[in-house]
Design a protein around this motif. Sequence first.
Motif, PDB file in Angstrom:
ATOM      1  N   PRO A  72       0.805  -1.234   0.000  1.00  0.00           N
ATOM      2  CA  PRO A  72       0.000   0.000   0.000  1.00  0.00           C
ATOM      3  C   PRO A  72       0.830   1.274   0.000  1.00  0.00           C
ATOM      4  CG  PRO A  72      -0.034  -1.040   2.162  1.00  0.00           C
ATOM      5  CD  PRO A  72       0.620  -2.014   1.238  1.00  0.00           C
ATOM      6  N   ASP A  73       2.104   1.164   0.354  1.00  0.00           N
ATOM      7  CA  ASP A  73       2.970   2.343   0.385  1.00  0.00           C
ATOM      8  C   ASP A  73       3.721   2.550  -0.928  1.00  0.00           C
ATOM      9  OD1 ASP A  73       2.305   2.965   3.040  1.00  0.00           O
ATOM     10  OD2 ASP A  73       3.748   1.487   3.788  1.00  0.00           O
ATOM     11  N   ARG A  74       3.453   1.695  -1.916  1.00  0.00           N
ATOM     12  CA  ARG A  74       4.170   1.801  -3.195  1.00  0.00           C
ATOM     13  C   ARG A  74       3.175   1.746  -4.359  1.00  0.00           C
ATOM     14  NH1 ARG A  74       8.665  -2.355  -3.959  1.00  0.00           N
ATOM     15  NH2 ARG A  74       7.274  -3.814  -2.880  1.00  0.00           N
ATOM     16  N   ILE A  75       2.252   2.700  -4.364  1.00  0.00           N
ATOM     17  CA  ILE A  75       1.245   2.779  -5.424  1.00  0.00           C
ATOM     18  C   ILE A  75       1.338   4.145  -6.094  1.00  0.00           C
ATOM     19  CG2 ILE A  75      -1.208   2.692  -5.993  1.00  0.00           C
ATOM     20  CD1 ILE A  75      -1.610   0.861  -3.594  1.00  0.00           C
ATOM     21  N   GLY A  76       1.489   4.144  -7.410  1.00  0.00           N
ATOM     22  CA  GLY A  76       1.571   5.380  -8.178  1.00  0.00           C
ATOM     23  C   GLY A  76       0.385   5.524  -9.110  1.00  0.00           C
ATOM     24  N   ILE A  77       0.332   6.648  -9.814  1.00  0.00           N
ATOM     25  CA  ILE A  77      -0.742   6.905 -10.776  1.00  0.00           C
ATOM     26  C   ILE A  77      -0.126   7.464 -12.046  1.00  0.00           C
ATOM     27  CG2 ILE A  77      -1.185   9.226  -9.843  1.00  0.00           C
ATOM     28  CD1 ILE A  77      -4.168   8.771 -10.589  1.00  0.00           C
ATOM     29  N   MET A  78      -0.683   7.084 -13.188  1.00  0.00           N
ATOM     30  CA  MET A  78      -0.169   7.553 -14.467  1.00  0.00           C
ATOM     31  C   MET A  78      -1.285   7.522 -15.498  1.00  0.00           C
ATOM     32  SD  MET A  78       2.109   4.182 -15.513  1.00  0.00           S
ATOM     33  CE  MET A  78       2.751   4.938 -17.004  1.00  0.00           C
ATOM     34  N   GLY A  79      -1.083   8.252 -16.599  1.00  0.00           N
ATOM     35  CA  GLY A  79      -2.073   8.246 -17.665  1.00  0.00           C
ATOM     36  C   GLY A  79      -1.710   9.242 -18.743  1.00  0.00           C
ATOM     37  N   GLY A  80      -2.382   9.109 -19.896  1.00  0.00           N
ATOM     38  CA  GLY A  80      -2.112   9.974 -21.026  1.00  0.00           C
ATOM     39  C   GLY A  80      -3.302  10.828 -21.395  1.00  0.00           C
ATOM     40  N   SER A  81      -3.048  12.055 -21.857  1.00  0.00           N
ATOM     41  CA  SER A  81      -4.083  12.981 -22.288  1.00  0.00           C
ATOM     42  C   SER A  81      -4.988  13.320 -21.098  1.00  0.00           C
ATOM     43  CB  SER A  81      -4.864  12.381 -23.457  1.00  0.00           C
ATOM     44  OG  SER A  81      -5.662  13.346 -24.087  1.00  0.00           O
ATOM     45  N   TYR A  82      -6.272  12.964 -21.155  1.00  0.00           N
ATOM     46  CA  TYR A  82      -7.129  13.190 -19.989  1.00  0.00           C
ATOM     47  C   TYR A  82      -6.594  12.413 -18.787  1.00  0.00           C
ATOM     48  CZ  TYR A  82     -11.223  13.192 -16.947  1.00  0.00           C
ATOM     49  OH  TYR A  82     -12.066  13.327 -15.871  1.00  0.00           O
ATOM     50  N   GLY A  83      -6.014  11.239 -19.038  1.00  0.00           N
ATOM     51  CA  GLY A  83      -5.401  10.479 -17.955  1.00  0.00           C
ATOM     52  C   GLY A  83      -4.207  11.199 -17.361  1.00  0.00           C
ATOM     53  N   GLY A  84      -3.500  11.984 -18.191  1.00  0.00           N
ATOM     54  CA  GLY A  84      -2.419  12.814 -17.677  1.00  0.00           C
ATOM     55  C   GLY A  84      -2.954  13.909 -16.778  1.00  0.00           C
ATOM     56  N   TYR A  85      -4.092  14.493 -17.178  1.00  0.00           N
ATOM     57  CA  TYR A  85      -4.744  15.481 -16.315  1.00  0.00           C
ATOM     58  C   TYR A  85      -5.104  14.862 -14.970  1.00  0.00           C
ATOM     59  CZ  TYR A  85      -8.643  17.829 -14.097  1.00  0.00           C
ATOM     60  OH  TYR A  85      -9.463  18.396 -13.156  1.00  0.00           O
ATOM     61  N   MET A  86      -5.679  13.661 -14.999  1.00  0.00           N
ATOM     62  CA  MET A  86      -6.082  13.004 -13.757  1.00  0.00           C
ATOM     63  C   MET A  86      -4.875  12.722 -12.870  1.00  0.00           C
ATOM     64  SD  MET A  86      -9.436  12.462 -13.559  1.00  0.00           S
ATOM     65  CE  MET A  86     -10.025  10.854 -13.038  1.00  0.00           C
ATOM     66  N   THR A  87      -3.742  12.414 -13.483  1.00  0.00           N
ATOM     67  CA  THR A  87      -2.515  12.205 -12.714  1.00  0.00           C
ATOM     68  C   THR A  87      -2.109  13.485 -12.001  1.00  0.00           C
ATOM     69  OG1 THR A  87      -1.738  10.462 -14.203  1.00  0.00           O
ATOM     70  CG2 THR A  87      -0.076  11.614 -12.897  1.00  0.00           C
ATOM     71  N   LEU A  88      -2.080  14.596 -12.741  1.00  0.00           N
ATOM     72  CA  LEU A  88      -1.725  15.880 -12.133  1.00  0.00           C
ATOM     73  C   LEU A  88      -2.741  16.287 -11.071  1.00  0.00           C
ATOM     74  CD1 LEU A  88      -0.659  17.860 -15.339  1.00  0.00           C
ATOM     75  CD2 LEU A  88       0.848  16.872 -13.595  1.00  0.00           C
ATOM     76  N   ALA A  89      -4.022  16.032 -11.348  1.00  0.00           N
ATOM     77  CA  ALA A  89      -5.069  16.370 -10.386  1.00  0.00           C
ATOM     78  C   ALA A  89      -4.899  15.572  -9.099  1.00  0.00           C
ATOM     79  CB  ALA A  89      -6.446  16.114 -10.997  1.00  0.00           C
ATOM     80  N   ALA A  90      -4.540  14.300  -9.228  1.00  0.00           N
ATOM     81  CA  ALA A  90      -4.336  13.469  -8.041  1.00  0.00           C
ATOM     82  C   ALA A  90      -3.204  14.019  -7.183  1.00  0.00           C
ATOM     83  CB  ALA A  90      -4.033  12.033  -8.458  1.00  0.00           C
ATOM     84  N   LEU A  91      -2.103  14.417  -7.823  1.00  0.00           N
ATOM     85  CA  LEU A  91      -0.960  14.930  -7.068  1.00  0.00           C
ATOM     86  C   LEU A  91      -1.246  16.299  -6.457  1.00  0.00           C
ATOM     87  CD1 LEU A  91       2.066  13.930  -9.340  1.00  0.00           C
ATOM     88  CD2 LEU A  91       0.995  12.641  -7.492  1.00  0.00           C
ATOM     89  N   ALA A  92      -2.094  17.097  -7.131  1.00  0.00           N
ATOM     90  CA  ALA A  92      -2.376  18.451  -6.646  1.00  0.00           C
ATOM     91  C   ALA A  92      -3.517  18.495  -5.635  1.00  0.00           C
ATOM     92  CB  ALA A  92      -2.701  19.365  -7.825  1.00  0.00           C
ATOM     93  N   PHE A  93      -4.585  17.718  -5.889  1.00  0.00           N
ATOM     94  CA  PHE A  93      -5.786  17.816  -5.058  1.00  0.00           C
ATOM     95  C   PHE A  93      -5.888  16.725  -3.999  1.00  0.00           C
ATOM     96  CE2 PHE A  93      -7.349  19.550  -9.301  1.00  0.00           C
ATOM     97  CZ  PHE A  93      -7.008  20.854  -8.977  1.00  0.00           C
ATOM     98  N   ARG A  94      -5.182  15.617  -4.205  1.00  0.00           N
ATOM     99  CA  ARG A  94      -5.128  14.553  -3.201  1.00  0.00           C
ATOM    100  C   ARG A  94      -3.669  14.131  -3.025  1.00  0.00           C
ATOM    101  NH1 ARG A  94      -9.977  11.997  -1.953  1.00  0.00           N
ATOM    102  NH2 ARG A  94      -8.701  11.045  -0.324  1.00  0.00           N
ATOM    103  N   PRO A  95      -2.828  15.056  -2.579  1.00  0.00           N
ATOM    104  CA  PRO A  95      -1.378  14.809  -2.548  1.00  0.00           C
ATOM    105  C   PRO A  95      -0.950  13.668  -1.640  1.00  0.00           C
ATOM    106  CG  PRO A  95      -1.937  16.814  -1.354  1.00  0.00           C
ATOM    107  CD  PRO A  95      -3.172  16.400  -2.078  1.00  0.00           C
TER     108      PRO A  95
END
Length: 645
Positions: A488-511
């Motif tokens: 559980p301590d080694r889970i990342g998020i990634m994606g392209g286009s809209y998925g890239g937005y969701m990645t940035l949103a996750a890091l910014a809004f749910r850091p």
Amino acid sequence: MRLIHRAARLTALALLLQCAFAPMSSQAASVARSVQKTPKKYSIEQFMATTSISGASFSHDEKNILFSSNESGIFNVYSIPVGGGKPVALTKSTVDSHYAVSYFRHDDRILFTRDKGGDEQNHLFVRELDGTEKDLTPGEKLKAAFAGWSQDGKAFYVQSNERDPKYFDLYRYDAKTYERSLLYKTESSLRPVDVSRDGKWIALDKPNTTADSDIYLYNVASQETKHITPHQGTASYNTATFDPASSKLFFTSNDGGEFTSLRSYDLASGKVSEHEKARWDVMGTDFSHNGRFRVTAINQDGTIVQRIVEGAQEKPLVLPKLQGGEMRGATFSDSGNLLAFYVNGDRSPNNLFVYDLRSKKLNQLTQSLNKEIDANDLVEAEVVRFKSFDGVEIPSIFLKPKGASLTNKVPAVVFVHGGPGGQTRRGYNPLFQYLANKGYAVLGINNRGSSGYGKTFYTADDGKHGREPLWDCVEAKTYLASLGYIDPDRIGIMGGSYGGYMTLAALAFRPEAFKVGIDIFGVSNWVRTLESIPPYWEAQRKALYAEIGDPVKDKEFLIETSPLFHAKHIRKPLMVIQGKNDPRVIKPESDEIVEAVKKNQVPVEYVVFDDEGHGFSKKKNQIEANGKMVEFLDKYLKPGLPAAK
């Protein structure tokens, strides 16, 4: 004749065939697991040595098939005998990808398309019998697309926005002289989608929102347009094809239900009839050239199921059972005697087959998987579901790396598809397989707003981007952690286009949620992206504004949900990958988020490809991008372990 050009996010028919397989018994599966050997580890170069192929067009004498392949390291056009043999390269570009379109109907000339460095300004070219090439759509800053053949093969149709960058007009080209005439002038959000075989009718689709649309009929002789799908409430209506007799228009609609069904409109009487209905979306239908066969595609829980029927009685066509995946991209020869298709599975990339309906003989023409890779070392995907924060069930495609167990916990990544409104499906994915081979679990999430799961689910993200769909991704982490064999301590998020937005949103809004993020040409500033969308998306502009937000009326909301304006909260390692020529998510989207996050003293890695756009078509760039992504994950999700090679 069905036009090829389709707008982003509106469902288009992919002529895909699925082959059923008998499931392995639980006892046999148990034995297989007990004797399973440790899978061999492969390099990114080995994975990318696998060949990607697509498209299929029979030559006029039905002796050869035209297709696209990146065997040379970049996509070019090839021809291969239907009985098997070595493919012959008909284009030999080393700079820009070339994609096969079609053989001419009465000789061996071919049509192909290309852009420049991924800028999506595609032109249509002809390769003459002597090997010379001619641009049929010359000019600067225009986009053109092949739109099908006339029934007799003496003409073909082309869409081009040369007159007005916002709209695609429809032209008819003479197949001998290449002289053209304007068939339909587009001056609104009505888009030409199909021409009847007798040439008298053009079907026009009109997007109202991303979930609501209409169909109009244009009479070529009288130049009159008729609205044939008046309706109340939200409902999608999308053209499939005219029937061979030019008496009916087949279309899909979810009016009155959650999922789309196949219906037809009688051109003479106006009567609407329902033809096929399923518990999932019927994506569309199409007829073979001789009218003998009809092919219907159904999006069944992340897998495309195909139905092929024959004759007026619509008798199911019996096809040979295959191993290794689902049949895709069905193409009948003009005579109807030959059927070309691809077989694609979780552990097997596209391979081209030809089936002779007379002799019942099946030929496999290609072997795409790198011979150095044992398919048994790869991972079979599965469909999983979990409950999100509010009880909504979220379907996903999951790859569990071999060797993962309660005593050998592995890291994981949540992968978010593009869109909004896309879908992660079963099938060969080299990045997913490379990640799994390197010991990462992969969850391809179909968060709310994804297509394929009904009207309510599809519209559940409208006006909520950066919120509820993002929270689904956070709940995906909770689901992964519950499996027991995921750290559980080694889970990342990634994606392209809209998925890239969701990645940035996750890091910014749910850091607090994810350990790392990889943004692949993702949106960081919705205001700029919506203001800078390509002019040829004009027909969809209002629909996008309705779903995501109007950059003028909803500017405050868009700023609130754009990661760039909240970059100070990003405190986890970030990788950003961008194509310099991307016309959809322009390079400043990535430049500025990288600059902003670096101010936080956070590790940021930025990779830019000067010869790519919204996606990477060249093998050398795929090797670099995928290799660096896994090296990045190894560095921050596998501390103390050597990076992947």
